[in-house]
Scaffold this active site. Structure first.
Site, PDB file in Angstrom:
ATOM      1  N   TYR A 216       1.058  -1.074  -0.577  1.00 53.77           N
ATOM      2  CA  TYR A 216       0.092  -0.251   0.633  1.00 53.77           C
ATOM      3  C   TYR A 216       1.187   1.211   0.262  1.00 53.77           C
ATOM      4  CZ  TYR A 216      -4.042  -3.525   1.478  1.00 53.77           C
ATOM      5  OH  TYR A 216      -4.833  -4.164   1.383  1.00 53.77           O
ATOM      6  N   CYS A 247      -6.847  -5.318  -7.625  1.00 50.59           N
ATOM      7  CA  CYS A 247      -6.569  -4.637  -6.233  1.00 50.59           C
ATOM      8  C   CYS A 247      -6.320  -5.867  -5.126  1.00 50.59           C
ATOM      9  CB  CYS A 247      -8.094  -4.163  -5.335  1.00 50.59           C
ATOM     10  SG  CYS A 247      -9.520  -5.815  -6.056  1.00 50.59           S
TER      11      CYS A 247
END
Length: 285
Positions: A216, A247
């Protein structure tokens, strides 16, 4: 329930077992006993599904392997700067994004006709929904009885749109996504609906190379949003188009695979499936 779906459930069970016990390096006999298959059938099914053996999976998707991949984020930086998305078969399909205008976003889908269908996929049941402008939702689920709740979720996301089930209309999307024999090279369009920030994050996900992962923090940093890691993670979690908007390739900086909207076991299964396509180049170096 199709054989493909049953095999996915068995592979997902095997992946969870191996991931939980990777430090013990369980044997093929241990794995086969846990899943309820013979060693021969366990080895063959896993290899046919993932493209790599259970032993190779342990070598390839350990935490240390993931952490090694996370150290080389220059590939992601370069891809984002150049607007590239890697050379995977998935992105050879020329995924093109189109975004709802602010006015369309506020209208909640008024005037839109959405067709959807459900099929077994390599990762369990899969719902695909599309408009004339592109795919607007892809969701995975495990039980046929869960279909109604997934359709209800689709309606909640587009409350003013008209929904109609039309399997034949969305079958070409399934073929392009999951069939290795797919020959249609026409662009596969996706229609994104979200805030300007969310759209920016979702489009950045397309730059993560096939078979790769990033953290992230790396994704936020590559986008010039290093101080907004939590907001980036929130936008990733709101992605409504599984698999095509990858994702699943974003993991924690520790190498942990963390949560996934459609199940952490499925996230690992998708990564294993992608790893199998490039295993010949990586495993055995």
């Amino acid at each position: 329930m199709s054989e493909q779906h049953i095999n996915y459930q068995r592979v997902a069970k095997a992946i969870n077992y191996l991931a939980d016990r990777q430090l013990d390096q369980p044997s093929l006999a241990d794995l086969a006993s846990y899943v309820g298959l013979s060693e021969f059938h366990m080895q063959r099914m896993f290899a046919e599904w993932a493209g790599i053996s259970p032993k190779q999976f342990l070598q390839f998707l350990t935490k240390e392997r993931a952490k090694q991949q996370l150290r080389s984020n220059s590939v992601l930086d370069t891809a984002l700067i150049c607007g590239l998305s890697g050379s995977s078969r998935l992105h050879d399909l020329l995924i093109k994004t189109e975004c709802m205008t602010p006015g369309e976003y506020r209208s909640l889908g008024a005037g839109l006709q959405i067709t959807y269908g459900v099929k077994s996929s390599p990762f369990g049941f899969c719902l695909v929904a599309q408009t004339q402008r592109g795919v607007c939702k892809i969701a995975f689920f495990d039980l046929a009885s869960d279909e109604a709740s997934v359709v209800q979720e689709l309606q909640q996301e587009w409350p003013a749109a008209a929904l109609a089930r039309d399997q034949s209309a969305v079958d070409p999307v399934f073929v392009q996504m999951f069939s290795t024999a797919a020959v249609n090279k026409a662009p596969l369009r996706v229609l994104l609906k979200g805030s300007e920030f969310q759209l920016k994050v979702w489009e950045a996900l397309l730059a993560i190379p096939d078979g790769g992962v990033c953290s992230y923090q790396q994704l936020a940093g590559a986008m010039g949003l290093g101080s907004s890691v939590r907001a980036v993670a929130s936008a990733i979690a709101r992605n409504n188009i599984a698999y095509l908007i990858p994702c699943h390739r974003v993991i924690r900086s520790t190498g942990e695979f963390s949560q996934y909207r459609w199940g952490s076991a499925r996230k690992q299964a998708i990564l294993v499936h992608e790893a199998g396509r490039i295993a010949g180049e990586v495993i055995g170096e």
